[in-house]
Design a protein around this motif. Structure first.
Motif, PDB file in Angstrom:
ATOM      1  N   ASN A 207       0.846  -1.192   0.000  1.00 61.72           N
ATOM      2  CA  ASN A 207       0.000   0.000   0.000  1.00 61.72           C
ATOM      3  C   ASN A 207       0.881   1.240   0.000  1.00 61.72           C
ATOM      4  O   ASN A 207       1.846   1.328   0.772  1.00 61.72           O
ATOM      5  CB  ASN A 207      -0.900  -0.007   1.233  1.00 61.72           C
ATOM      6  CG  ASN A 207      -1.820  -1.207   1.240  1.00 61.72           C
ATOM      7  OD1 ASN A 207      -2.542  -1.453   0.286  1.00 61.72           O
ATOM      8  ND2 ASN A 207      -1.794  -1.971   2.325  1.00 61.72           N
ATOM      9  N   ALA A 208       0.563   2.195  -0.867  1.00 67.01           N
ATOM     10  CA  ALA A 208       1.443   3.348  -1.034  1.00 67.01           C
ATOM     11  C   ALA A 208       0.649   4.592  -1.391  1.00 67.01           C
ATOM     12  O   ALA A 208      -0.445   4.523  -1.965  1.00 67.01           O
ATOM     13  CB  ALA A 208       2.477   3.063  -2.123  1.00 67.01           C
ATOM     14  N   ALA A 209       1.232   5.730  -1.051  1.00 67.15           N
ATOM     15  CA  ALA A 209       0.679   7.035  -1.425  1.00 67.15           C
ATOM     16  C   ALA A 209       1.838   8.014  -1.518  1.00 67.15           C
ATOM     17  O   ALA A 209       2.729   8.006  -0.663  1.00 67.15           O
ATOM     18  CB  ALA A 209      -0.339   7.518  -0.398  1.00 67.15           C
ATOM     19  N   LEU A 210       1.831   8.842  -2.551  1.00 69.80           N
ATOM     20  CA  LEU A 210       2.888   9.838  -2.729  1.00 69.80           C
ATOM     21  C   LEU A 210       2.274  11.184  -3.067  1.00 69.80           C
ATOM     22  O   LEU A 210       1.428  11.285  -3.959  1.00 69.80           O
ATOM     23  CB  LEU A 210       3.838   9.428  -3.858  1.00 69.80           C
ATOM     24  CG  LEU A 210       4.977   8.463  -3.540  1.00 69.80           C
ATOM     25  CD1 LEU A 210       5.821   8.241  -4.785  1.00 69.80           C
ATOM     26  CD2 LEU A 210       5.845   8.962  -2.390  1.00 69.80           C
ATOM     27  N   GLY A 211       2.729  12.208  -2.362  1.00 70.69           N
ATOM     28  CA  GLY A 211       2.254  13.542  -2.674  1.00 70.69           C
ATOM     29  C   GLY A 211       2.165  14.410  -1.439  1.00 70.69           C
ATOM     30  O   GLY A 211       2.681  14.060  -0.368  1.00 70.69           O
ATOM     31  N   PRO A 212       1.498  15.556  -1.563  1.00 72.75           N
ATOM     32  CA  PRO A 212       1.322  16.452  -0.418  1.00 72.75           C
ATOM     33  C   PRO A 212       0.566  15.763   0.717  1.00 72.75           C
ATOM     34  O   PRO A 212      -0.046  14.701   0.533  1.00 72.75           O
ATOM     35  CB  PRO A 212       0.508  17.614  -1.005  1.00 72.75           C
ATOM     36  CG  PRO A 212       0.713  17.531  -2.473  1.00 72.75           C
ATOM     37  CD  PRO A 212       0.906  16.090  -2.798  1.00 72.75           C
ATOM     38  N   ARG A 213       0.582  16.396   1.849  1.00 76.44           N
ATOM     39  CA  ARG A 213      -0.035  15.807   3.038  1.00 76.44           C
ATOM     40  C   ARG A 213      -1.491  15.436   2.797  1.00 76.44           C
ATOM     41  O   ARG A 213      -1.949  14.375   3.246  1.00 76.44           O
ATOM     42  CB  ARG A 213       0.074  16.785   4.211  1.00 76.44           C
ATOM     43  CG  ARG A 213      -0.562  16.270   5.495  1.00 76.44           C
ATOM     44  CD  ARG A 213      -0.376  17.254   6.626  1.00 76.44           C
ATOM     45  NE  ARG A 213      -1.025  16.782   7.852  1.00 76.44           N
ATOM     46  CZ  ARG A 213      -1.017  17.431   8.996  1.00 76.44           C
ATOM     47  NH1 ARG A 213      -0.388  18.605   9.083  1.00 76.44           N
ATOM     48  NH2 ARG A 213      -1.620  16.936  10.057  1.00 76.44           N
TER      49      ARG A 213
END
Length: 281
Positions: A207-213
């Protein structure tokens, strides 16, 4: 190492943008989960639309809860999507752990493993062009891939892992690297015991997420809601990969353990994540 993307489910119209970006990038597959008693888009319908919006990337159910569906109709749907997409369908299937999905479908939850085995026996025959039965002929169209689309099985119990060798082409391993090794060893040992040629394809998941808060928080909220029923949502969300370094390290660890592909599962809706992931991989 091949890297695919598991698609978010909160805003279905955005998935066309996700798919087009991924098709133009370094990714090898687009995955979509399956539930009935939830607000996710139906995967076979959605992947058909995404296949039409792309040209090369594989479209993959991960995992389709096959026992909820009639086997002849599922075989026809899968063969049709495989044929139309030029052989790009990967049918990841399993029995699913949620009883409410089975209640909604009017299907016995307790017999789901046996039902899946029966389904696979019939679908393999239909994909090979054999008649449905004594009073019913073959059910087409013929899939693009001889013998049917690639089939991957998800699950962790011995019976689920044995299905990889009995009916499938590979294993969907939705576990962290710390748990992957023994499962891969068991899958490969069972594969050899069934005298299968070659080796099973191993597809890992992170599971992953990339970017601003706000993007990361959106992903965490969506993932937490999806897994709330497990009682372990906080622990699972805490394991989400949110930096390029974490993602690269996880991919490297999966590769060391023998995975052929890693699916980065994304719960955050922002399609710009596709470009960020592309820079990482």
């Amino acid at each position: 190492m091949n890297v695919g993307l598991g698609l978010p489910i909160a805003d279905p119209p955005l998935l066309l943008d996700w798919a087009r970006r991924a098709d133009a990038g370094p990714f090898t597959a687009l995955g979509l989960l399956d539930r009935l008693a939830y607000h996710n888009p139906e995967p076979m319908v959605t992947l058909a639309a995404l296949a039409g919006a792309t040209t090369r990337i594989r479209v993959q159910t991960e995992v389709l809860i096959a026992p909820l569906r009639r086997p002849a109709l599922l075989a026809k749907q899968a063969a049709t999507l495989d044929r139309i997409s030029g052989g790009r369908l990967v049918l990841g299937i399993g029995v699913g752990p949620r009883e409410d999905d089975y209640l909604a479908a009017g299907v016995d939850f307790r017999g789901r493993g046996r039902r899946l085995d029966e389904q696979m026996a019939l679908m393999r025959r239909l994909w090979a062009g054999e008649p449905f039965g004594a009073d019913v002929g073959p059910i087409g169209p013929a899939p693009a891939r001889p013998g049917g689309p690639e089939v991957l099985f998800g699950g962790f119990k011995p019976a689920a892992l044995e299905r990889v060798a009995r009916w499938g082409d590979g294993f969907l391993a939705a576990v962290p690297p710390s748990r992957l090794g023994p499962l891969v060893d068991l899958v490969r040992r069972t594969w050899e015991e069934h005298a299968r040629a070659g080796s099973p394809r191993i597809v890992a998941q992170a599971n992953a997420a990339l970017g601003p808060r706000e993007v990361v928080e959106d992903a965490r909220a969506a993932m937490g809601a999806y897994y709330a029923w497990t009682g372990q949502a906080e622990e699972m969300v805490a394991g989400m990969l949110t930096t390029p370094g974490e993602i690269r390290d996880a991919i490297a660890r999966f590769e060391e353990l023998g995975a052929d592909e890693v699916m980065l599962y994304c719960y955050g809706r922002d399609p710009a994540q596709v470009d960020r992931f592309a820079e990482v991989v």
